[in-house]
Design an enzyme around this catalytic site. Structure first.
Site, PDB file in Angstrom:
ATOM      1  N   GLY A  84      43.833  16.778  64.487  1.00  0.00           N
ATOM      2  CA  GLY A  84      42.676  15.886  64.478  1.00  0.00           C
ATOM      3  C   GLY A  84      43.043  14.437  64.173  1.00  0.00           C
ATOM      4  O   GLY A  84      42.344  13.515  64.596  1.00  0.00           O
ATOM      5  N   GLU A 119      44.096  13.035  67.335  1.00  0.00           N
ATOM      6  CA  GLU A 119      42.896  12.963  68.177  1.00  0.00           C
ATOM      7  C   GLU A 119      42.017  11.775  67.798  1.00  0.00           C
ATOM      8  O   GLU A 119      41.476  11.093  68.672  1.00  0.00           O
ATOM      9  CB  GLU A 119      42.129  14.291  68.078  1.00  0.00           C
ATOM     10  CG  GLU A 119      42.932  15.430  68.699  1.00  0.00           C
ATOM     11  CD  GLU A 119      42.339  16.814  68.440  1.00  0.00           C
ATOM     12  OE1 GLU A 119      42.139  17.165  67.259  1.00  0.00           O
ATOM     13  OE2 GLU A 119      42.072  17.530  69.412  1.00  0.00           O
ATOM     14  N   GLU A 147      48.153  22.507  66.543  1.00  0.00           N
ATOM     15  CA  GLU A 147      47.132  23.553  66.393  1.00  0.00           C
ATOM     16  C   GLU A 147      47.636  24.930  66.796  1.00  0.00           C
ATOM     17  O   GLU A 147      47.225  25.948  66.235  1.00  0.00           O
ATOM     18  CB  GLU A 147      45.894  23.203  67.218  1.00  0.00           C
ATOM     19  CG  GLU A 147      45.040  22.084  66.635  1.00  0.00           C
ATOM     20  CD  GLU A 147      45.477  20.680  67.041  1.00  0.00           C
ATOM     21  OE1 GLU A 147      46.610  20.511  67.564  1.00  0.00           O
ATOM     22  OE2 GLU A 147      44.683  19.752  66.830  1.00  0.00           O
ATOM     23  N   ALA A 206      42.550  17.986  61.034  1.00  0.00           N
ATOM     24  CA  ALA A 206      41.316  18.486  60.434  1.00  0.00           C
ATOM     25  C   ALA A 206      41.711  19.262  59.174  1.00  0.00           C
ATOM     26  O   ALA A 206      42.851  19.727  59.051  1.00  0.00           O
ATOM     27  CB  ALA A 206      40.580  19.379  61.415  1.00  0.00           C
TER      28      ALA A 206
HETATM   29  N1  CO8 Z   1      44.328  20.135  55.964  1.00  0.00           N
HETATM   30  C1  CO8 Z   1      44.227  20.313  54.633  1.00  0.00           C
HETATM   31  N2  CO8 Z   1      45.176  19.942  53.769  1.00  0.00           N
HETATM   32  C2  CO8 Z   1      46.294  19.378  54.253  1.00  0.00           C
HETATM   33  C3  CO8 Z   1      46.467  19.160  55.640  1.00  0.00           C
HETATM   34  C4  CO8 Z   1      45.424  19.565  56.500  1.00  0.00           C
HETATM   35  N3  CO8 Z   1      45.473  19.365  57.836  1.00  0.00           N
HETATM   36  N4  CO8 Z   1      47.682  18.602  55.842  1.00  0.00           N
HETATM   37  C5  CO8 Z   1      48.235  18.458  54.617  1.00  0.00           C
HETATM   38  N5  CO8 Z   1      47.405  18.926  53.672  1.00  0.00           N
HETATM   39  C6  CO8 Z   1      47.639  18.972  52.200  1.00  0.00           C
HETATM   40  C7  CO8 Z   1      48.614  20.047  51.833  1.00  0.00           C
HETATM   41  O1  CO8 Z   1      47.967  21.289  51.760  1.00  0.00           O
HETATM   42  C8  CO8 Z   1      49.111  19.540  50.522  1.00  0.00           C
HETATM   43  O2  CO8 Z   1      48.134  19.854  49.545  1.00  0.00           O
HETATM   44  P1  CO8 Z   1      48.568  20.556  48.150  1.00  0.00           P
HETATM   45  O3  CO8 Z   1      49.377  19.506  47.457  1.00  0.00           O
HETATM   46  O4  CO8 Z   1      47.258  20.833  47.485  1.00  0.00           O
HETATM   47  O5  CO8 Z   1      49.350  21.739  48.502  1.00  0.00           O
HETATM   48  C9  CO8 Z   1      49.130  18.026  50.697  1.00  0.00           C
HETATM   49  O6  CO8 Z   1      48.250  17.763  51.792  1.00  0.00           O
HETATM   50  C10 CO8 Z   1      50.482  17.458  51.041  1.00  0.00           C
HETATM   51  O7  CO8 Z   1      50.985  18.145  52.185  1.00  0.00           O
HETATM   52  P2  CO8 Z   1      52.414  18.879  52.227  1.00  0.00           P
HETATM   53  O8  CO8 Z   1      52.820  19.296  50.870  1.00  0.00           O
HETATM   54  O9  CO8 Z   1      52.368  19.917  53.293  1.00  0.00           O
HETATM   55  O10 CO8 Z   1      53.327  17.646  52.671  1.00  0.00           O
HETATM   56  P3  CO8 Z   1      54.731  17.732  53.462  1.00  0.00           P
HETATM   57  O11 CO8 Z   1      55.303  16.367  53.381  1.00  0.00           O
HETATM   58  O12 CO8 Z   1      55.517  18.885  52.996  1.00  0.00           O
HETATM   59  O13 CO8 Z   1      54.309  18.032  54.999  1.00  0.00           O
HETATM   60  C11 CO8 Z   1      53.011  17.803  57.002  1.00  0.00           C
HETATM   61  C12 CO8 Z   1      53.577  17.117  55.746  1.00  0.00           C
HETATM   62  C13 CO8 Z   1      54.157  18.181  57.951  1.00  0.00           C
HETATM   63  C14 CO8 Z   1      52.083  16.797  57.670  1.00  0.00           C
HETATM   64  C15 CO8 Z   1      52.240  19.076  56.586  1.00  0.00           C
HETATM   65  O14 CO8 Z   1      51.323  18.724  55.562  1.00  0.00           O
HETATM   66  C16 CO8 Z   1      51.454  19.727  57.702  1.00  0.00           C
HETATM   67  O15 CO8 Z   1      52.038  20.385  58.537  1.00  0.00           O
HETATM   68  N6  CO8 Z   1      50.113  19.570  57.688  1.00  0.00           N
HETATM   69  C17 CO8 Z   1      49.233  20.243  58.639  1.00  0.00           C
HETATM   70  C18 CO8 Z   1      49.312  19.616  60.002  1.00  0.00           C
HETATM   71  C19 CO8 Z   1      48.436  20.359  60.983  1.00  0.00           C
HETATM   72  O16 CO8 Z   1      48.649  21.508  61.294  1.00  0.00           O
HETATM   73  N7  CO8 Z   1      47.391  19.679  61.474  1.00  0.00           N
HETATM   74  C20 CO8 Z   1      46.480  20.245  62.465  1.00  0.00           C
HETATM   75  C21 CO8 Z   1      45.269  20.787  61.790  1.00  0.00           C
HETATM   76  S1  CO8 Z   1      44.217  21.625  62.952  1.00  0.00           S
HETATM   77  C22 CO8 Z   1      43.301  20.400  63.658  1.00  0.00           C
HETATM   78  O17 CO8 Z   1      43.436  19.247  63.367  1.00  0.00           O
HETATM   79  C23 CO8 Z   1      42.289  20.854  64.673  1.00  0.00           C
HETATM   80  C24 CO8 Z   1      41.221  19.757  64.950  1.00  0.00           C
HETATM   81  C25 CO8 Z   1      40.113  20.308  65.744  1.00  0.00           C
HETATM   82  C26 CO8 Z   1      38.916  20.765  64.932  1.00  0.00           C
HETATM   83  C27 CO8 Z   1      37.657  20.808  65.723  1.00  0.00           C
HETATM   84  C28 CO8 Z   1      37.335  22.219  66.173  1.00  0.00           C
HETATM   85  C29 CO8 Z   1      36.170  22.252  67.136  1.00  0.00           C
END
Ligand code: CO8
Length: 261
Positions: free
Chosen positions: A112, A115, A135, A67
């Site tokens: 997400g 999921e 998460e 998400a």
């Molecule tokens: N949300 C928003 N932006 C994201 C997300 C995300 N989940 N993941 C990556 N991005 C963005 C980064 O911010 C970055 O943007 P910018 O260039 O503007 O800084 C761009 O995508 C590229 O990402 P990275 O530079 O981080 O790329 P890396 O290769 O270094 O890393 C990863 C890749 C490991 C995938 C890393 O991006 C990461 O850890 N992402 C987040 C993963 C995460 O924590 N996901 C879980 C999110 S919580 C969730 O899904 C809950 C769902 C339930 C909601 C419903 C509630 C009721």
């Protein structure tokens, strides 16, 4: 075909290909993706020329990295609750879709993203796919089925391991655990997923829906009730013209011609 801001949707023969298309954010799922997925899946479901869908992510890196954290960061608990944030994934994308859809997971499927992949009827993963429920590292828990569908898919121990540590598992581990149906080389992922979808779309459509419905019962009920449902669904499809045609075609050693009746 309608155009979307966050999705690419195209029909290829009887298969609808839906691509999550926010590659700069690793296809993170925001409210727009949610709304557009509801619309795209409803259009697929309603189109009688379409038999199966494939959902994948744009770019080399991600199916969906979760998400959208930037959208969630400032949202209050009351807002999550009053919007019933992301509940439509279940009610409209999953429950309202009787035709099958396949997740073609081409990289990160985290939070997400994992999921949504688990909402699909099955997952075909590229060999570089990575699955996880990180998460906990954000101070929350999965909110779109990660604690429930993952536990049913891979069992308690591995679901706990993934949810409690937030670690990622690779495609091989996910396949061993039963989360993934097949692993294919990265450059063949879309072709293989499309081939599987075309195969499904070529089969008798009522039997396709009936098979999906029957397998899904296994996740909702006891064995006894499920076995009864299976017999009843069998008895319903046994009354279709496609059953008469399918069995006649077998006996006559020719391919069946399906009417969806
Ligand atoms: N949300 C928003 N932006 C994201 C997300 C995300 N989940 N993941 C990556 N991005 C963005 C980064 O911010 C970055 O943007 P910018 O260039 O503007 O800084 C761009 O995508 C590229 O990402 P990275 O530079 O981080 O790329 P890396 O290769 O270094 O890393 C990863 C890749 C490991 C995938 C890393 O991006 C990461 O850890 N992402 C987040 C993963 C995460 O924590 N996901 C879980 C999110 S919580 C969730 O899904 C809950 C769902 C339930 C909601 C419903 C509630 C009721």
């Amino acid at each position: 075909e309608p155009t979307y801001e966050t999705l690419l949707v195209e029909t290829r023969g009887a298969v609808t290909l839906i691509t999550l298309n926010r590659p700069k954010a690793l296809n993170a799922l925001n409210s727009t993706v949610m709304t557009e997925m509801v619309a795209a899946m409803a259009a697929f479901e309603a189109d009688p020329t379409q038999g199966c869908a494939v959902v994948t992510g744009a770019g080399e890196k991600a199916f969906a990295a979760g998400a959208d954290i930037k959208e969630m960061a400032t949202k209050s608990g009351a807002e999550f609750f009053s919007e019933d944030f992301f509940s439509e994934w279940t009610s409209k994308v999953v429950k309202a879709t009787r035709k099958p859809w396949i997740a073609a997971v081409n990289g990160f499927a985290l939070g997400g993203g994992c999921e949504v992949a688990m909402m699909a009827d099955f997952i075909i993963a590229s060999e570089n796919a990575k699955f996880g429920q990180p998460e906990i590292t954000l101070g929350v828990i999965p909110g779109m089925g990660g604690s429930q569908r993952l536990a049913r898919a891979v069992g308690k121990s591995k679901a706990m391991d993934l949810c409690l540590t937030g670690r990622m598992m690779d495609a091989q581990e996910a396949e061993r655990a039963g989360l993934v149906a097949r692993i294919v080389p990265a450059d063949q992922l879309l072709d293989e997923a499309m081939k599987a979808a075309e195969k499904i779309a070529s089969l008798p459509p009522l039997a396709v829906k009936a098979n999906k419905e029957a397998v899904n019962v296994a996740f909702e009920t006891t064995l006894d009730a499920g076995l009864l449902m299976e017999r009843r669904i069998f008895q319903v499809v046994a009354g279709t013209e496609d059953k008469t045609e399918g069995m006649a075609a077998f006996v006559e050693k020719r391919p069946g011609v399906w009417k969806g009746k």
